[in-house]
Design an enzyme around this catalytic site. Structure first.
Site, short mmCIF file in Angstrom:
data_model
loop_
_atom_site.label_atom_id
_atom_site.label_comp_id
_atom_site.label_asym_id
_atom_site.label_seq_id
_atom_site.Cartn_x
_atom_site.Cartn_y
_atom_site.Cartn_z
N HIS A 1 45.19 41.65 31.98
CA HIS A 1 46.33 41.07 31.27
C HIS A 1 46.65 41.98 30.09
CE1 HIS A 1 48.44 37.16 29.83
NE2 HIS A 1 49.01 38.21 29.27
N GLU B 1 48.59 40.47 35.05
CA GLU B 1 49.24 39.36 34.35
C GLU B 1 50.00 39.89 33.14
OE1 GLU B 1 45.77 35.98 35.17
OE2 GLU B 1 46.05 36.80 33.16
N HIS C 1 41.97 29.84 33.55
CA HIS C 1 41.83 29.69 32.10
C HIS C 1 40.69 28.74 31.78
CE1 HIS C 1 42.84 30.08 27.87
NE2 HIS C 1 43.65 31.04 28.24
#
Length: 252
Positions: free
Chosen positions: A43, A73, A201
């Site tokens: 990410h 991401e 997450h």
């Protein structure tokens, strides 16, 4: 079977804290791949706080020819800045199997909410088309209780990624039934309109099993923070033993 994609951002955080090349993001990814994970997630952010564009390029080379997937991401609305060329430009270079779009900003320590497609859907649609033209499968980071789950299909994305932070926090507090049910219903709604379901997450070894038992047909879980933290403890004793063996070999 659900694919485990390991997020290696935290390896980059540790490396960047020292300003050198260790620990190696590539080597961490290689170890994860050899251990059997089905993908690597990164990410990158414009502030370069952890994964950097060069890491993305290097990991793309590492994953080339492997069955494991590369998942990038990021916020597709964040403009290029300094060494960061923008999410779509990075995807054009790296050609990941999957691009997961996340509405995060510099002020967030980590991603903490999904998209509001009533506000952002029209802006996202052409970006989704552009990513799919590159050969990327596209997922959108969504809250489990979002009224917009069905809209993800309307704008052309392939999957949702359920934001599992609220579930993980509720699990840690010992009262997760409602949050878990919300995730299960989000997955059902997504599948009803032809979308695949990812999740991520704050998932960890304790809460992942209950999640997957109730939220059926999850294609992929992306796990980084907890997995890397758990690995510190699981690998620490062996590493200490190896150092002691080196010392003994010098002194024998």
């Amino acid at each position: 079977m659900t694919v485990l994609s390991v997020n290696v951002n935290k390896i980059a955080v540790l490396r960047n804290s020292r300003g050198d090349d260790l620990p190696s993001v590539d080597e961490a990814a290689r170890v994860c791949l050899e251990a059997g994970c089905g993908g690597i997630t990164v990410h990158p952010r414009p502030d370069l706080r952890h994964i950097r564009p060069d890491d993305v390029r290097s990991l793309a080379r590492l994953l080339q020819g492997r069955q494991a997937e590369f998942n990038i991401e990021g916020n597709p609305f964040a403009p290029a800045r300094g060494a960061y060329p923008g999410l779509l430009a990075l995807c054009a270079e790296a050609r990941p199997a999957q691009a997961t779009l996340v509405p995060d900003g510099d002020g967030q320590i980590t991603s903490d909410h999904g998209f509001d497609l009533r506000r952002d859907g029209e802006r996202l649609a052409p970006l989704v088309r552009e990513l799919k033209a590159m050969g990327c499968r596209v997922g959108l980071f969504m809250d489990a209780d979002s009224p917009d789950i069905e809209r993800v299909a309307d704008i052309g994305a392939d999957r949702i990624e359920i934001y599992t932070g609220p579930y993980a926090h509720a699990f840690a507090a010992g009262d997760h039934a409602q949050a878990l049910d919300a995730c299960a219903k989000a997955a059902e709604r997504a599948r009803a309109v032809g979308l695949g379901v990812n999740a991520g997450h704050d998932l960890n070894q304790a809460n992942l099993g209950p999640f997957l038992r109730q939220v059926r047909a999850v294609a992929e879980v992306s796990i980084g923070h907890a997995l890397i933290g758990e690995a510190i403890y699981a690998g620490l004793a062996a590493t200490v033993a190896a150092y002691l063996a080196v010392i003994r070999s010098v002194n024998d």
